[in-house]
Design an enzyme around this catalytic site. Structure first.
Site, PDB file in Angstrom:
ATOM      1  N   SER A  81      63.875  56.825  79.310  1.00 35.08           N
ATOM      2  CA  SER A  81      62.448  57.085  79.396  1.00 35.08           C
ATOM      3  C   SER A  81      61.681  56.252  78.365  1.00 35.08           C
ATOM      4  O   SER A  81      62.125  56.086  77.223  1.00 35.08           O
ATOM      5  CB  SER A  81      62.144  58.566  79.145  1.00 35.08           C
ATOM      6  N   ASN A 106      73.554  65.347  74.200  1.00 34.56           N
ATOM      7  CA  ASN A 106      72.649  64.452  73.479  1.00 34.56           C
ATOM      8  C   ASN A 106      71.366  65.183  73.112  1.00 34.56           C
ATOM      9  O   ASN A 106      70.919  66.086  73.819  1.00 34.56           O
ATOM     10  CB  ASN A 106      72.348  63.199  74.307  1.00 34.56           C
ATOM     11  N   MET A 108      68.723  62.946  71.888  1.00 31.78           N
ATOM     12  CA  MET A 108      68.157  61.665  71.483  1.00 31.78           C
ATOM     13  C   MET A 108      66.662  61.758  71.182  1.00 31.78           C
ATOM     14  O   MET A 108      66.180  61.204  70.187  1.00 31.78           O
ATOM     15  CB  MET A 108      68.397  60.610  72.569  1.00 31.78           C
ATOM     16  N   PHE A 110      63.867  60.834  73.368  1.00 31.33           N
ATOM     17  CA  PHE A 110      63.039  59.723  73.873  1.00 31.33           C
ATOM     18  C   PHE A 110      62.937  58.579  72.854  1.00 31.33           C
ATOM     19  O   PHE A 110      61.856  58.027  72.625  1.00 31.33           O
ATOM     20  CB  PHE A 110      61.627  60.211  74.218  1.00 31.33           C
ATOM     21  N   ASN A 165      59.150  62.028  84.030  1.00 27.21           N
ATOM     22  CA  ASN A 165      60.230  62.836  83.470  1.00 27.21           C
ATOM     23  C   ASN A 165      59.652  63.983  82.644  1.00 27.21           C
ATOM     24  O   ASN A 165      59.206  63.781  81.524  1.00 27.21           O
ATOM     25  CB  ASN A 165      61.137  61.962  82.597  1.00 27.21           C
ATOM     26  N   SER A 168      63.311  66.604  80.093  1.00 33.54           N
ATOM     27  CA  SER A 168      64.132  66.447  78.887  1.00 33.54           C
ATOM     28  C   SER A 168      64.019  67.686  78.007  1.00 33.54           C
ATOM     29  O   SER A 168      62.914  68.168  77.740  1.00 33.54           O
ATOM     30  CB  SER A 168      63.688  65.219  78.089  1.00 33.54           C
ATOM     31  N   ASN A 170      64.798  67.661  74.857  1.00 35.82           N
ATOM     32  CA  ASN A 170      64.851  67.191  73.469  1.00 35.82           C
ATOM     33  C   ASN A 170      63.497  66.818  72.869  1.00 35.82           C
ATOM     34  O   ASN A 170      63.429  66.331  71.746  1.00 35.82           O
ATOM     35  CB  ASN A 170      65.808  65.999  73.376  1.00 35.82           C
ATOM     36  N   THR A 171      62.413  67.042  73.632  1.00 39.49           N
ATOM     37  CA  THR A 171      61.056  66.905  73.116  1.00 39.49           C
ATOM     38  C   THR A 171      60.413  68.277  73.220  1.00 39.49           C
ATOM     39  O   THR A 171      60.198  68.774  74.336  1.00 39.49           O
ATOM     40  CB  THR A 171      60.245  65.878  73.925  1.00 39.49           C
ATOM     41  N   LYS A 206      61.069  64.085  88.125  1.00 41.01           N
ATOM     42  CA  LYS A 206      62.395  64.528  87.669  1.00 41.01           C
ATOM     43  C   LYS A 206      62.270  65.883  86.985  1.00 41.01           C
ATOM     44  O   LYS A 206      61.515  66.039  86.015  1.00 41.01           O
ATOM     45  CB  LYS A 206      62.997  63.502  86.705  1.00 41.01           C
ATOM     46  N   ASN A 235      68.432  66.943  85.294  1.00 42.78           N
ATOM     47  CA  ASN A 235      68.667  66.272  84.025  1.00 42.78           C
ATOM     48  C   ASN A 235      69.797  67.027  83.325  1.00 42.78           C
ATOM     49  O   ASN A 235      70.558  67.748  83.967  1.00 42.78           O
ATOM     50  CB  ASN A 235      67.369  66.280  83.196  1.00 42.78           C
ATOM     51  N   THR A 236      69.888  66.860  82.011  1.00 45.94           N
ATOM     52  CA  THR A 236      70.888  67.623  81.254  1.00 45.94           C
ATOM     53  C   THR A 236      70.495  69.098  81.217  1.00 45.94           C
ATOM     54  O   THR A 236      69.346  69.460  81.480  1.00 45.94           O
ATOM     55  CB  THR A 236      70.994  67.087  79.818  1.00 45.94           C
ATOM     56  N   GLY A 257      77.613  65.598  82.338  1.00 44.06           N
ATOM     57  CA  GLY A 257      79.005  65.317  82.644  1.00 44.06           C
ATOM     58  C   GLY A 257      79.605  66.349  83.576  1.00 44.06           C
ATOM     59  O   GLY A 257      78.907  67.127  84.245  1.00 44.06           O
ATOM     60  N   GLY A 286      76.977  65.557  87.006  1.00 40.70           N
ATOM     61  CA  GLY A 286      78.381  65.821  87.292  1.00 40.70           C
ATOM     62  C   GLY A 286      78.974  64.988  88.412  1.00 40.70           C
ATOM     63  O   GLY A 286      80.042  65.325  88.925  1.00 40.70           O
ATOM     64  N   TYR A 307      75.464  58.688  85.269  1.00 44.76           N
ATOM     65  CA  TYR A 307      75.401  58.026  83.965  1.00 44.76           C
ATOM     66  C   TYR A 307      76.583  58.469  83.112  1.00 44.76           C
ATOM     67  O   TYR A 307      77.470  57.685  82.798  1.00 44.76           O
ATOM     68  CB  TYR A 307      74.066  58.313  83.282  1.00 44.76           C
TER      69      TYR A 307
END
Length: 325
Positions: A81, A106, A108, A110, A165, A168, A170-171, A206, A235-236, A257, A286, A307
């Site tokens: 992203s 993760n 991360m 962004f 997106n 996520s 993580n934000t 997404k 997403n995750t 995964g 997955g 990914y």
């Protein structure tokens, strides 16, 4: 044993984020050769995808290795992203392998060099397939809707499609934008921004796999009502299946995964049911084998993206899937 199987122990001995950077560097140097395999081509919003296997956003955030990634056989590569301004992301360490579970966590946040720098690379990159650009909002933004509209407008000038997106974990607060009426406001602004010289650039949404059934239905209805061209699910996940064995499973962040497989299958079915055939759905999460890719397509997905599976299966996975298809 494959060449990647021989190389993987050495890569796994390196810090995950450093190994990722080395992989991007190698793909950048390698570049791409020849045409992307045409296997079961799919058309969405007027875009012909030469095959239904795409790279999910997150691997090549800054558009550094576009040609090399197409060289692996992907029919579509989605970068990002990307945010309006560069940002460093969350503190390190922020990427963790769960080797026993064939998974990744993760947080991360962004991390990217900003959309302007990435788009300069995109303009120069060789494309053998469809290029998507995934956009997000800056963590410290005062107006996240404006961030998305800006990102969509800039990306639409060079992308084959643009992905919004809002999935996520993580934000902080980002996933709140998946709910109505906030999502309607965001999509309305993005719809205006996607118009480039009279051309309506395809726009994808997404969403996270952690939405409940009502949340998925609301997101799908908002996407349909606002003229979105496809839904990416998902997403995750912030959930943690009880089957996880790795000591890293307790790390904060999004899990991806193999352990995401069951949840991703369920959410694909929910999205397809909610859309009633009005909205193409792209399956993510997955997908780590030719059989799993085929199962998602046969379940109704228009395309699949992967990914994390590349970490464990290697780059040859893409062509193995295409051969099976």
């Amino acid at each position: 044993m494959s060449a990647y199987g021989l190389l993987r122990p050495a890569l796994f001995a390196i810090d995950p984020e450093r190994a990722h950077r080395l992989t991007i560097r190698a793909l950048t140097i390698a570049g791409g050769m020849g045409a992307v395999p045409r296997v079961r081509p799919v058309t969405i919003a007027g875009i012909e995808f030469p095959n239904p296997v795409g790279l999910a956003a997150g691997m090549d955030k800054d558009g550094e290795a576009i040609a090399g990634l197409f060289g692996l056989g992907f029919g579509a590569v989605e970068i990002g992203s990307l945010t309006p301004r560069p940002q460093s992301g969350n503190p390190k360490p922020r990427l963790f392998r769960l080797a026993e579970d064939r998974a990744v966590v993760n947080r991360m946040g962004f991390n990217n060099g900003g959309i302007d720098a990435a788009l300069e690379r995109v303009k120069k990159a060789r494309r053998a397939g469809v290029l998507g650009i995934n956009v997000g909002a800056n963590k410290d933004s005062d107006d996240r809707v404006a961030d998305y509209a800006l990102g969509v407008g800039k990306a639409a000038r060079v992308a084959d499609y643009v992905t919004i997106n809002v999935s996520s974990p993580n934000t902080p607060g980002l996933r709140d934008l998946q709910s109505r009426p906030a999502l309607d406001e965001l999509l309305a602004a993005s719809n205006v921004a996607r118009m480039v010289e009279g051309r309506r650039v395809p726009l994808f949404l997404k969403v996270a796999p952690d939405l409940d059934t009502q949340g998925f239905d609301d997101a799908v209805r908002a996407a349909i009502d606002n003229g979105i061209d496809a839904l990416i699910v998902g997403n995750t996940t912030i959930s943690r299946p009880a089957t996880l064995r790795s000591a890293q499973a307790t790390q904060t962040g999004g899990l991806s995964g193999a352990p995401l497989k069951a949840l991703a299958r369920t959410k694909l079915a929910e999205a397809l049911a909610s859309s009633g055939g009005q909205l193409p759905v792209i399956a993510v999460g997955g997908i780590d084998s030719p059989e799993e890719a085929l199962a998602r397509l046969e379940a109704g997905a228009a395309l699949v993206q992967l990914y994390s599976a590349l970490v464990y299966e290697g780059p040859g996975l893409v062509r193995r899937i295409l051969k099976r298809l």
